[in-house]
Design a protein around this motif. Structure first.
Motif, PDB file in Angstrom:
ATOM      1  N   PHE A 214      38.703  41.113  31.020  1.00 59.71           N
ATOM      2  CA  PHE A 214      39.806  41.950  31.476  1.00 59.71           C
ATOM      3  C   PHE A 214      40.282  41.401  32.826  1.00 59.71           C
ATOM      4  CE2 PHE A 214      41.872  46.012  32.580  1.00 59.71           C
ATOM      5  CZ  PHE A 214      42.570  46.190  31.403  1.00 59.71           C
ATOM      6  N   LEU A 215      41.402  40.716  32.826  1.00 61.34           N
ATOM      7  CA  LEU A 215      41.834  39.958  34.001  1.00 61.34           C
ATOM      8  C   LEU A 215      42.541  40.869  35.001  1.00 61.34           C
ATOM      9  CD1 LEU A 215      43.001  36.705  32.193  1.00 61.34           C
ATOM     10  CD2 LEU A 215      40.729  37.335  33.038  1.00 61.34           C
ATOM     11  N   THR A 216      41.727  41.565  35.786  1.00 59.08           N
ATOM     12  CA  THR A 216      42.275  42.529  36.745  1.00 59.08           C
ATOM     13  C   THR A 216      43.020  41.847  37.893  1.00 59.08           C
ATOM     14  OG1 THR A 216      40.083  42.545  37.758  1.00 59.08           O
ATOM     15  CG2 THR A 216      40.611  44.357  36.273  1.00 59.08           C
ATOM     16  N   GLY A 217      42.887  40.534  38.017  1.00 60.67           N
ATOM     17  CA  GLY A 217      43.639  39.817  39.040  1.00 60.67           C
ATOM     18  C   GLY A 217      45.142  39.947  38.847  1.00 60.67           C
ATOM     19  N   GLU A 218      45.560  40.282  37.636  1.00 63.88           N
ATOM     20  CA  GLU A 218      46.998  40.466  37.373  1.00 63.88           C
ATOM     21  C   GLU A 218      47.562  41.651  38.145  1.00 63.88           C
ATOM     22  OE1 GLU A 218      47.332  40.858  33.187  1.00 63.88           O
ATOM     23  OE2 GLU A 218      46.967  38.740  32.790  1.00 63.88           O
ATOM     24  N   TRP A 219      46.690  42.555  38.573  1.00 63.61           N
ATOM     25  CA  TRP A 219      47.156  43.756  39.282  1.00 63.61           C
ATOM     26  C   TRP A 219      47.459  43.456  40.749  1.00 63.61           C
ATOM     27  CZ3 TRP A 219      42.808  47.784  37.770  1.00 63.61           C
ATOM     28  CH2 TRP A 219      42.671  47.802  36.378  1.00 63.61           C
ATOM     29  N   ARG A 220      46.990  42.306  41.220  1.00 63.29           N
ATOM     30  CA  ARG A 220      47.022  42.011  42.650  1.00 63.29           C
ATOM     31  C   ARG A 220      48.454  41.860  43.173  1.00 63.29           C
ATOM     32  NH1 ARG A 220      44.031  37.814  42.134  1.00 63.29           N
ATOM     33  NH2 ARG A 220      45.708  36.337  42.366  1.00 63.29           N
ATOM     34  N   THR A 221      48.695  42.452  44.349  1.00 63.94           N
ATOM     35  CA  THR A 221      49.986  42.246  45.013  1.00 63.94           C
ATOM     36  C   THR A 221      49.810  41.405  46.270  1.00 63.94           C
ATOM     37  OG1 THR A 221      49.748  44.368  46.151  1.00 63.94           O
ATOM     38  CG2 THR A 221      51.060  44.351  44.125  1.00 63.94           C
ATOM     39  N   ASN A 222      48.626  41.460  46.894  1.00 61.22           N
ATOM     40  CA  ASN A 222      48.300  40.598  48.029  1.00 61.22           C
ATOM     41  C   ASN A 222      47.021  39.825  47.703  1.00 61.22           C
ATOM     42  OD1 ASN A 222      50.459  41.371  49.745  1.00 61.22           O
ATOM     43  ND2 ASN A 222      49.378  43.281  50.150  1.00 61.22           N
ATOM     44  N   THR A 223      46.884  38.662  48.330  1.00 58.89           N
ATOM     45  CA  THR A 223      45.817  37.748  47.925  1.00 58.89           C
ATOM     46  C   THR A 223      44.967  37.309  49.118  1.00 58.89           C
ATOM     47  OG1 THR A 223      47.202  36.921  46.132  1.00 58.89           O
ATOM     48  CG2 THR A 223      45.393  35.496  46.832  1.00 58.89           C
ATOM     49  N   PRO A 224      43.634  37.403  48.996  1.00 60.23           N
ATOM     50  CA  PRO A 224      42.786  36.904  50.082  1.00 60.23           C
ATOM     51  C   PRO A 224      42.729  35.373  50.064  1.00 60.23           C
ATOM     52  CG  PRO A 224      41.407  37.642  48.278  1.00 60.23           C
ATOM     53  CD  PRO A 224      42.837  37.934  47.878  1.00 60.23           C
ATOM     54  N   VAL A 225      42.707  34.809  51.263  1.00 60.79           N
ATOM     55  CA  VAL A 225      42.638  33.351  51.392  1.00 60.79           C
ATOM     56  C   VAL A 225      41.467  33.013  52.312  1.00 60.79           C
ATOM     57  CG1 VAL A 225      43.858  31.288  52.157  1.00 60.79           C
ATOM     58  CG2 VAL A 225      45.139  33.176  51.118  1.00 60.79           C
ATOM     59  N   LEU A 226      40.649  32.079  51.877  1.00 62.65           N
ATOM     60  CA  LEU A 226      39.471  31.687  52.657  1.00 62.65           C
ATOM     61  C   LEU A 226      39.801  30.494  53.544  1.00 62.65           C
ATOM     62  CD1 LEU A 226      36.393  31.861  53.224  1.00 62.65           C
ATOM     63  CD2 LEU A 226      36.094  30.242  51.335  1.00 62.65           C
TER      64      LEU A 226
ATOM     65  N   ILE B 225      38.679  35.161  56.454  1.00 62.89           N
ATOM     66  CA  ILE B 225      39.492  35.579  55.311  1.00 62.89           C
ATOM     67  C   ILE B 225      40.736  36.281  55.829  1.00 62.89           C
ATOM     68  CG2 ILE B 225      39.545  36.882  53.149  1.00 62.89           C
ATOM     69  CD1 ILE B 225      36.461  36.886  53.211  1.00 62.89           C
ATOM     70  N   SER B 226      41.860  35.913  55.290  1.00 63.64           N
ATOM     71  CA  SER B 226      43.112  36.593  55.633  1.00 63.64           C
ATOM     72  C   SER B 226      43.830  36.936  54.329  1.00 63.64           C
ATOM     73  CB  SER B 226      43.990  35.703  56.519  1.00 63.64           C
ATOM     74  OG  SER B 226      44.245  34.481  55.858  1.00 63.64           O
ATOM     75  N   MET B 227      44.789  37.833  54.431  1.00 64.29           N
ATOM     76  CA  MET B 227      45.553  38.212  53.238  1.00 64.29           C
ATOM     77  C   MET B 227      46.941  37.591  53.320  1.00 64.29           C
ATOM     78  SD  MET B 227      43.544  40.109  51.434  1.00 64.29           S
ATOM     79  CE  MET B 227      44.515  41.010  50.222  1.00 64.29           C
ATOM     80  N   LYS B 228      47.399  37.068  52.216  1.00 59.58           N
ATOM     81  CA  LYS B 228      48.785  36.614  52.150  1.00 59.58           C
ATOM     82  C   LYS B 228      49.530  37.503  51.166  1.00 59.58           C
ATOM     83  CE  LYS B 228      48.713  33.399  48.329  1.00 59.58           C
ATOM     84  NZ  LYS B 228      49.134  32.168  47.742  1.00 59.58           N
ATOM     85  N   GLU B 229      50.799  37.645  51.395  1.00 57.15           N
ATOM     86  CA  GLU B 229      51.603  38.475  50.501  1.00 57.15           C
ATOM     87  C   GLU B 229      51.770  37.791  49.152  1.00 57.15           C
ATOM     88  OE1 GLU B 229      55.299  40.294  51.609  1.00 57.15           O
ATOM     89  OE2 GLU B 229      54.578  40.552  53.659  1.00 57.15           O
ATOM     90  N   GLY B 230      51.724  38.582  48.115  1.00 60.95           N
ATOM     91  CA  GLY B 230      51.938  38.048  46.770  1.00 60.95           C
ATOM     92  C   GLY B 230      50.676  37.469  46.176  1.00 60.95           C
TER      93      GLY B 230
END
Ligand code: SF4
Ligand code: SF4
Length: 100
Positions: free
Chosen positions: A32-44, A94-99
């Motif tokens: 169940f690919l819940t990543g499809e729900w994501r609106t913001n994305t963590p970046v390492l 870790i920071s968040m980027k939009e989208g």
């Protein structure tokens, strides 16, 4: 048998979907690919990461994989982008980027 999210596409008939896309078989959460729900994305930021692994148990979606005692990049198939890991990291790695 219920279809998993990765098998559902624009050609899927509504008759083949379960109510509310519920899944009735066990051990299907990886499908169940819940990543499809994501609106913001963590970046390492690999440069800042000290591999303390503190972020790992904080992730409610088990989306920070560890191999041989080292954290790997995010499992974007399942990360929902909640941002908890950003707060958990004491080194600002870790920071968040939009989208997505
Ligand atoms: S943003 Fe949330 S779901 Fe994604 S890796 Fe961080 S804690 Fe896990
Ligand atoms: S908490 Fe921060 S420094 Fe520690 S493993 Fe996670 S990203 Fe790296």
């Amino acid at each position: 048998m219920a279809l998993s999210a990765k098998d559902i596409n624009e050609n899927t008939r509504w008759q083949d979907l379960t109510d509310g896309l519920q899944i009735y078989e066990p051990a299907t959460s990886k499908n169940f690919l819940t990543g499809e729900w994501r609106t913001n994305t963590p970046v390492l930021d690999q440069e800042k990461c000290r591999n303390c692994l503190l972020c790992v148990p904080y992730c409610p979606d088990s989306s920070i994989p560890v191999k041989n005692g080292k954290r790997l990049d995010f499992d974007y198939d399942h990360c929902k982008g909640c941002g908890i890991c950003v707060k958990a990291c004491p080194f600002g790695a870790i920071s968040m980027k939009e989208g997505k």
